[in-house]
Design a protein around this motif. Structure first.
Motif, short mmCIF file in Angstrom:
data_model
loop_
_atom_site.label_atom_id
_atom_site.label_comp_id
_atom_site.label_asym_id
_atom_site.label_seq_id
_atom_site.Cartn_x
_atom_site.Cartn_y
_atom_site.Cartn_z
N ASN A 81 53.87 37.23 44.82
CA ASN A 81 53.62 36.27 45.75
C ASN A 81 52.45 35.28 44.93
O ASN A 81 51.44 35.99 44.43
CB ASN A 81 53.04 36.66 46.79
CG ASN A 81 52.56 35.49 47.78
OD1 ASN A 81 51.80 34.59 47.67
ND2 ASN A 81 53.38 35.64 49.06
N PRO A 82 52.71 34.10 44.35
CA PRO A 82 52.02 33.46 43.38
C PRO A 82 50.52 32.84 44.02
O PRO A 82 49.61 33.30 43.43
CB PRO A 82 52.89 32.15 43.30
CG PRO A 82 54.14 32.46 43.37
CD PRO A 82 54.05 33.51 44.51
N THR A 83 50.74 32.83 45.37
CA THR A 83 49.25 32.50 45.97
C THR A 83 48.42 33.75 46.15
O THR A 83 47.22 33.47 45.86
CB THR A 83 49.63 31.83 47.40
OG1 THR A 83 50.53 30.74 47.25
CG2 THR A 83 48.45 31.47 48.24
N LEU A 84 49.06 34.85 46.70
CA LEU A 84 48.20 35.92 46.73
C LEU A 84 47.79 36.36 45.27
O LEU A 84 46.62 37.11 45.28
CB LEU A 84 48.87 37.08 47.35
CG LEU A 84 49.09 36.53 49.12
CD1 LEU A 84 50.25 37.85 49.66
CD2 LEU A 84 48.13 36.25 49.64
N PHE A 86 47.37 34.99 42.52
CA PHE A 86 46.34 34.20 41.88
C PHE A 86 44.87 34.37 42.60
O PHE A 86 43.89 34.32 42.00
CB PHE A 86 46.70 32.41 42.18
CG PHE A 86 45.54 31.72 41.87
CD1 PHE A 86 45.58 31.26 40.47
CD2 PHE A 86 44.39 30.93 42.53
CE1 PHE A 86 44.55 30.49 39.93
CE2 PHE A 86 43.42 30.18 42.06
CZ PHE A 86 43.62 29.85 40.62
N TYR A 87 44.87 34.55 43.72
CA TYR A 87 43.58 34.77 44.62
C TYR A 87 43.03 36.32 44.21
O TYR A 87 41.89 36.34 43.99
CB TYR A 87 43.77 34.84 46.26
CG TYR A 87 42.48 34.79 46.96
CD1 TYR A 87 41.95 33.77 47.54
CD2 TYR A 87 41.96 36.29 47.33
CE1 TYR A 87 40.71 33.99 48.11
CE2 TYR A 87 40.90 36.09 48.06
CZ TYR A 87 40.18 35.10 48.22
OH TYR A 87 39.02 35.02 49.13
N LEU A 103 44.77 32.73 53.77
CA LEU A 103 45.95 33.23 53.01
C LEU A 103 47.20 33.13 53.82
O LEU A 103 48.21 32.91 53.46
CB LEU A 103 45.45 34.34 52.18
CG LEU A 103 44.57 34.53 51.30
CD1 LEU A 103 44.19 35.70 50.74
CD2 LEU A 103 44.98 33.49 50.14
N GLN A 106 48.54 29.89 54.33
CA GLN A 106 49.23 29.32 52.80
C GLN A 106 50.56 29.82 52.57
O GLN A 106 51.33 29.42 52.12
CB GLN A 106 48.25 29.55 51.81
CG GLN A 106 46.99 28.69 51.99
CD GLN A 106 45.84 29.09 50.72
OE1 GLN A 106 46.10 29.21 49.54
NE2 GLN A 106 44.65 29.47 50.96
N THR A 107 50.66 31.29 53.02
CA THR A 107 51.78 31.85 52.87
C THR A 107 52.88 32.16 53.90
O THR A 107 54.06 32.42 53.50
CB THR A 107 51.56 33.43 52.32
OG1 THR A 107 50.83 33.96 53.24
CG2 THR A 107 50.59 33.23 51.06
#
Length: 383
Positions: A81-84, A86-87, A103, A106-107
């Motif tokens: 998951n790119p968002t998670l 990155f975080y 998050l 966002q996801t």
């Protein structure tokens, strides 16, 4: 410029007492002295140790782990998951409840899914039991052999007429020890990281400087004793770790108690009151203090501070075991994660929700049973 810097660094007034200099360490009359250029030998030895370690872990440590019942842990993989991700990599590995809510937006995932993703992602980065066992068995083998070699070196000196000359046994004992600690420094990025990671780095650097300096100025006998004192306890600790990873709790506990006793005697009694006393008190009765005197003893004091730091942790563990009959746990271990399988993890989550309500950020909202709920989750292994 480099030559000027080297000339300034190695000036005699820094490293020798008044009246002595590098000329006094030149070979003559059958006497052989340590040379600074000899230290370069430690670099290929360090590389050789890195190679030997890989071979040892595959051909010796892995079969031994299987024999003792240590199994490779199958980690639960997370979906990318790119968002998670990155975080996780750039912000924090343990997000707050507010961050989790953000998050989720966002996801499009639920809070429980985000919490589970971070928990499993943290588990992916944690070293497996097999990796820890391999590392412990490698260090156990070296420290045991090094301790035996140190004793042989001292016996070799005592059996021969000591006239200040460098013996082959001392030469190889020094180079092998220095090469090993250099290899530890080279592999620190890939080794198991503990909570005392920074203290370990300081210890490795101080040890390398201490060995190198004592070699250059011919403090060979003091250096040999210092290395021997350190090796005398370390192989007990590494063997306790091995049994701990294998689940042999009783063997681990009692070996750890032996280690604690040897550690306290060697690091808190012999090292400060015998070795440091001799290097700090005796020289000033013969020579006036000089920079090298303060530098050498300063490194010893750095090691002694680390000894005290680790002794406090060791004593806490030993007292807890002796008074409450608890299992030996390393205070430096990361106890926040689990090695549960998929089914065990689901069952654990269901029990937590049933007993304490919804889960937030990997922990139950109600904390009345916090300690009880985490007893089965504490991954309290000796690192």
């Amino acid at each position: 410029m480099l030559s000027d810097l080297s000339e300034w660094f190695w000036q005699e007034r820094l490293w020798f007492p008044k009246g002595l200099g590098w000329a006094d360490l030149e070979d003559r009359d059958g006497r052989v002295y340590a040379k600074a250029r000899d230290l370069w030998v430690a670099l290929p030895i360090a590389v050789a140790f890195l190679i030997i370690r890989q071979i040892f872990e595959r051909t010796v440590a892995t079969p031994l782990a299987a024999l003792l019942g240590v199994k490779e842990t199958v980690r639960l993989k997370v979906l990318h998951n790119p968002t998670l991700e990155f975080y996780y990599c750039n912000v924090t590995k343990t997000p707050s409840q507010t961050s989790i809510v953000s998050l989720c937006k966002q996801t499009g995932h639920s809070e429980r899914q985000v919490q589970r993703w971070f928990r499993r992602r943290r588990n992916q980065d944690r070293p497996s039991l097999l990796k820890k066992f391999r590392e412990a068995s490698w260090r156990f083998t070296f420290y045991l052999l090094a301790f035996i070699a140190g004793l042989a070196s001292l016996i070799d000196v005592s059996l021969k007429t000591f006239n200040g000359t460098l013996l082959p046994s001392q030469y190889w004992y020094y180079m092998i020890e220095l090469g090993f600690y250099c290899s530890l420094l080279f592999s620190v990025a890939s080794d198991v990281k503990r909570k005392c990671f920074k203290e370990q780095i300081v210890h490795h650097v101080a040890t390398i400087l201490l060995i190198s300096f004592s070699w250059c100025v011919n403090y060979i006998r003091a250096g040999t004793l210092i290395m021997l004192v350190h090796d005398s306890a370390d192989y007990f600790l590494e063997s306790a770790k091995m049994f701990n990873y294998a689940g042999w709790r009783n063997a681990c506990n009692y070996i750890f108690i032996v280690f604690a006793a040897v550690f306290i005697v060697t690091r808190l009694v012999i090292f400060p009151f015998r070795i440091i006393y001799c290097t700090w008190i005796y020289p000033v009765t013969v020579y006036e203090p000089f920079f090298g005197y303060y530098f050498f003893n300063g490194l010893l004091m750095v090691l002694q501070c680390l000894h005290i730091f680790w002794a406090v942790l060791i004593i806490k563990i030993a007292v807890r075991f002796l008074t409450n009959n608890e299992k030996v746990d390393d205070e430096r271990s990361d106890k926040d994660e689990t090695d549960l399988s998929e089914d065990e993890e689901e069952e654990s989550e269901k029990k937590d929700i049933k007993k304490n309500g919804p889960v937030q950020n990997g922990h139950s909202v109600h904390n009345n049973n916090h300690n009880h709920n985490h007893n089965h989750q504490r991954h309290s292994k000796m690192e």
